[in-house]
Design a protein around this motif. Structure first.
Motif, mmCIF file in Angstrom:
data_model
loop_
_atom_site.group_PDB
_atom_site.id
_atom_site.type_symbol
_atom_site.label_atom_id
_atom_site.label_comp_id
_atom_site.label_asym_id
_atom_site.label_seq_id
_atom_site.Cartn_x
_atom_site.Cartn_y
_atom_site.Cartn_z
ATOM 1 N N GLN A 10 -1.756 -5.614 11.699
ATOM 2 C CA GLN A 10 -1.152 -5.883 10.386
ATOM 3 C C GLN A 10 -2.076 -6.800 9.573
ATOM 4 O O GLN A 10 -2.589 -7.783 10.098
ATOM 5 C CB GLN A 10 0.195 -6.598 10.591
ATOM 6 C CG GLN A 10 1.079 -6.601 9.365
ATOM 7 C CD GLN A 10 1.800 -5.271 9.187
ATOM 8 O OE1 GLN A 10 2.394 -4.779 10.132
ATOM 9 N NE2 GLN A 10 1.723 -4.696 8.005
ATOM 10 N N VAL A 13 -8.048 -4.500 7.394
ATOM 11 C CA VAL A 13 -8.536 -3.356 6.626
ATOM 12 C C VAL A 13 -9.624 -2.667 7.448
ATOM 13 O O VAL A 13 -10.587 -3.310 7.879
ATOM 14 C CB VAL A 13 -9.116 -3.809 5.266
ATOM 15 C CG1 VAL A 13 -9.797 -2.648 4.558
ATOM 16 C CG2 VAL A 13 -8.033 -4.426 4.396
ATOM 17 N N ALA A 32 -3.973 2.918 11.781
ATOM 18 C CA ALA A 32 -2.880 2.806 10.800
ATOM 19 C C ALA A 32 -1.554 2.560 11.516
ATOM 20 O O ALA A 32 -0.740 1.739 11.085
ATOM 21 C CB ALA A 32 -2.807 4.071 9.953
ATOM 22 N N SER A 36 -3.002 -1.422 10.458
ATOM 23 C CA SER A 36 -4.151 -1.619 9.563
ATOM 24 C C SER A 36 -4.069 -0.700 8.347
ATOM 25 O O SER A 36 -3.573 0.429 8.443
ATOM 26 C CB SER A 36 -5.442 -1.314 10.326
ATOM 27 O OG SER A 36 -6.561 -1.464 9.484
ATOM 28 N N LYS A 37 -4.571 -1.179 7.216
ATOM 29 C CA LYS A 37 -4.835 -0.280 6.087
ATOM 30 C C LYS A 37 -6.116 0.464 6.454
ATOM 31 O O LYS A 37 -7.022 -0.145 7.040
ATOM 32 C CB LYS A 37 -5.064 -1.083 4.809
ATOM 33 C CG LYS A 37 -3.873 -1.924 4.389
ATOM 34 C CD LYS A 37 -4.222 -2.692 3.123
ATOM 35 C CE LYS A 37 -3.051 -3.518 2.653
ATOM 36 N NZ LYS A 37 -3.273 -4.976 2.826
ATOM 37 N N GLU A 57 0.295 7.978 5.343
ATOM 38 C CA GLU A 57 1.327 7.487 4.421
ATOM 39 C C GLU A 57 2.717 7.959 4.841
ATOM 40 O O GLU A 57 3.687 7.199 4.761
ATOM 41 C CB GLU A 57 0.988 7.936 2.991
ATOM 42 C CG GLU A 57 -0.213 7.159 2.456
ATOM 43 C CD GLU A 57 -0.705 7.628 1.101
ATOM 44 O OE1 GLU A 57 -1.481 6.892 0.471
ATOM 45 O OE2 GLU A 57 -0.331 8.753 0.661
ATOM 46 N N GLY A 61 2.216 4.100 6.698
ATOM 47 C CA GLY A 61 0.996 3.292 6.620
ATOM 48 C C GLY A 61 0.352 3.362 5.242
ATOM 49 O O GLY A 61 0.850 4.043 4.339
ATOM 50 N N GLN A 62 -0.767 2.638 5.097
ATOM 51 C CA GLN A 62 -1.503 2.648 3.833
ATOM 52 C C GLN A 62 -2.901 3.188 4.075
ATOM 53 O O GLN A 62 -3.588 2.757 5.006
ATOM 54 C CB GLN A 62 -1.629 1.232 3.272
ATOM 55 C CG GLN A 62 -0.317 0.667 2.760
ATOM 56 C CD GLN A 62 -0.562 -0.694 2.121
ATOM 57 O OE1 GLN A 62 -1.230 -0.800 1.103
ATOM 58 N NE2 GLN A 62 -0.026 -1.731 2.718
ATOM 59 N N ALA A 63 -3.316 4.115 3.211
ATOM 60 C CA ALA A 63 -4.641 4.721 3.382
ATOM 61 C C ALA A 63 -5.239 5.036 2.025
ATOM 62 O O ALA A 63 -4.516 5.164 1.033
ATOM 63 C CB ALA A 63 -4.525 5.996 4.212
ATOM 64 N N ARG A 86 -10.189 -2.523 -3.694
ATOM 65 C CA ARG A 86 -8.781 -2.162 -3.516
ATOM 66 C C ARG A 86 -8.034 -3.138 -2.598
ATOM 67 O O ARG A 86 -6.917 -3.553 -2.890
ATOM 68 C CB ARG A 86 -8.730 -0.743 -2.926
ATOM 69 C CG ARG A 86 -7.397 -0.267 -2.449
ATOM 70 C CD ARG A 86 -6.742 0.687 -3.440
ATOM 71 N NE ARG A 86 -5.485 1.194 -2.938
ATOM 72 C CZ ARG A 86 -5.292 2.454 -2.577
ATOM 73 N NH1 ARG A 86 -6.254 3.327 -2.683
ATOM 74 N NH2 ARG A 86 -4.111 2.830 -2.142
ATOM 75 N N TRP A 87 -8.670 -3.515 -1.483
ATOM 76 C CA TRP A 87 -7.939 -4.293 -0.467
ATOM 77 C C TRP A 87 -8.557 -5.668 -0.159
ATOM 78 O O TRP A 87 -8.064 -6.399 0.689
ATOM 79 C CB TRP A 87 -7.828 -3.479 0.826
ATOM 80 C CG TRP A 87 -6.864 -2.320 0.720
ATOM 81 C CD1 TRP A 87 -5.701 -2.279 0.001
ATOM 82 C CD2 TRP A 87 -6.977 -1.052 1.384
ATOM 83 N NE1 TRP A 87 -5.089 -1.055 0.171
ATOM 84 C CE2 TRP A 87 -5.849 -0.288 1.030
ATOM 85 C CE3 TRP A 87 -7.921 -0.501 2.249
ATOM 86 C CZ2 TRP A 87 -5.638 1.006 1.487
ATOM 87 C CZ3 TRP A 87 -7.711 0.785 2.720
ATOM 88 C CH2 TRP A 87 -6.585 1.525 2.340
#
Ligand code: NAP
Length: 252
Positions: A10, A13, A32, A36-37, A57, A61-63, A86-87
């Motif tokens: 968590q 990236v 993910a 993790s992103k 997604e 999750g985030q991708a 972005r991150w």
């Protein structure tokens, strides 16, 4: 997924190269799932890369898509910057993008040599160079490089591929030495025969020959490799660096 590993990454990236298909995709999904992103790099297959992002997604999750030819310095610089824009950071880099252009050395074209060295070795060099700045600044990082059993023992028809994969091992050991004081680990996973589009191209007789040399009597699955990549990215693996770990069913 067991309780221990759930959301263990968590806030992290990750950038996974060659994540539209095969091993890279399984690794991206695993990271993910661990929280993790994930930036999904690929070079040409927009549809498959979008599917990988969609799968992450859909699982909550985030991708993001991160299209770039890893052998192109300008493209890699722009890609790593887009992830940071972005991150805000890159914590975990998995250099997985790879190709084969097999031929016996007698018949190997210069182009087949250069293409494989450029994607499989120069690509890892470039991605690491641009991603490690973020890791160095934050005194935490994980680099996982996907080599091959061929990089340890060589392979008929793969002088280019084996040279690149062997080079990747030496590259990783040097990295581990350079970056250890910044709390950045660098390790190699050397898969044996894993069922993906890359290996599906091998003739059936060759596949049978390889299977006969695997004590576990099956080919590997992308998840078998992803499991280890996920572990190497965690805090639990914080004292493991400069290692080559085979995921090959014990192939002899
Ligand atoms: P694969 O199914 O052929 O997938 C290759 C991936 O690399 C795709 O996502 C592809 O993107 C990407 N890629 C290729 N050239 C690229 C470039 N120049 N820039 C960015 N991305 C690029 O391969 P795989 O079997 O999953 O293999 C993945 C890695 O594991 C490779 O490094 C391979 O050498 C290694 N490995 C595999 C095995 C095995 O048995 N499968 C065994 C040992 C090692 P596109 O979709 O856009 O083309």
């Amino acid at each position: 997924m067991n309780e221990h590993t759930e959301k263990e990454l968590q806030g992290k990236v990750s950038l996974v190269t060659g994540a539209s298909r095969g091993l890279g995709r399984a690794i991206a999904l695993r990271l993910a799932a661990m929280g993790s992103k994930v930036a999904v790099n690929y070079v040409s297959n927009d549809a498959e890369a979008a599917k990988a992002v969609g799968e992450i997604e859909a699982a909550g999750g985030q991708a993001m898509l991160a299209k770039a030819n890893v052998a192109d310095a300008g493209a890699v610089k722009a890609m790593t910057q887009s992830v940071i824009d972005r991150w805000g950071r890159i914590d975990i880099l998995v250099n997985n993008a790879g190709i084969t252009r097999d031929a016996l050395l007698m018949r190997m074209s210069d182009e087949a040599w250069d293409d494989v060295l450029n994607t499989n070795l120069r690509g890892a060099y470039l991605c690491t160079k641009f991603a490690m700045r973020s890791m160095m600044a934050q005194f935490w990082g994980r680099v996982v490089n996907i080599s091959s059993v061929g990089g340890l023992v060589g392979n008929v028809g793969q002088a280019n591929y084996s040279a690149a994969k062997g080079g990747l091992i030496a590259f990783t050991k040097s990295l581990a030495r350079e970056l250890g004081s910044r709390n950045i680990t660098a390790n190699v996973i050397a898969p044996g025969f894993i069922t993906t589009e890359m290996t599906a191209r091998l003739p059936k007789e060759r596949q049978d020959e390889i299977l006969a040399r695997i004590p576990l009597k099956r080919f590997g699955r992308p998840q078998d490799v992803a499991e280890l990549a996920g572990f190497l990215a965690t805090e639990r693996a914080s004292y493991i660096t400069a290692q080559v770990i085979c995921v090959d069913g014990g192939v002899m």
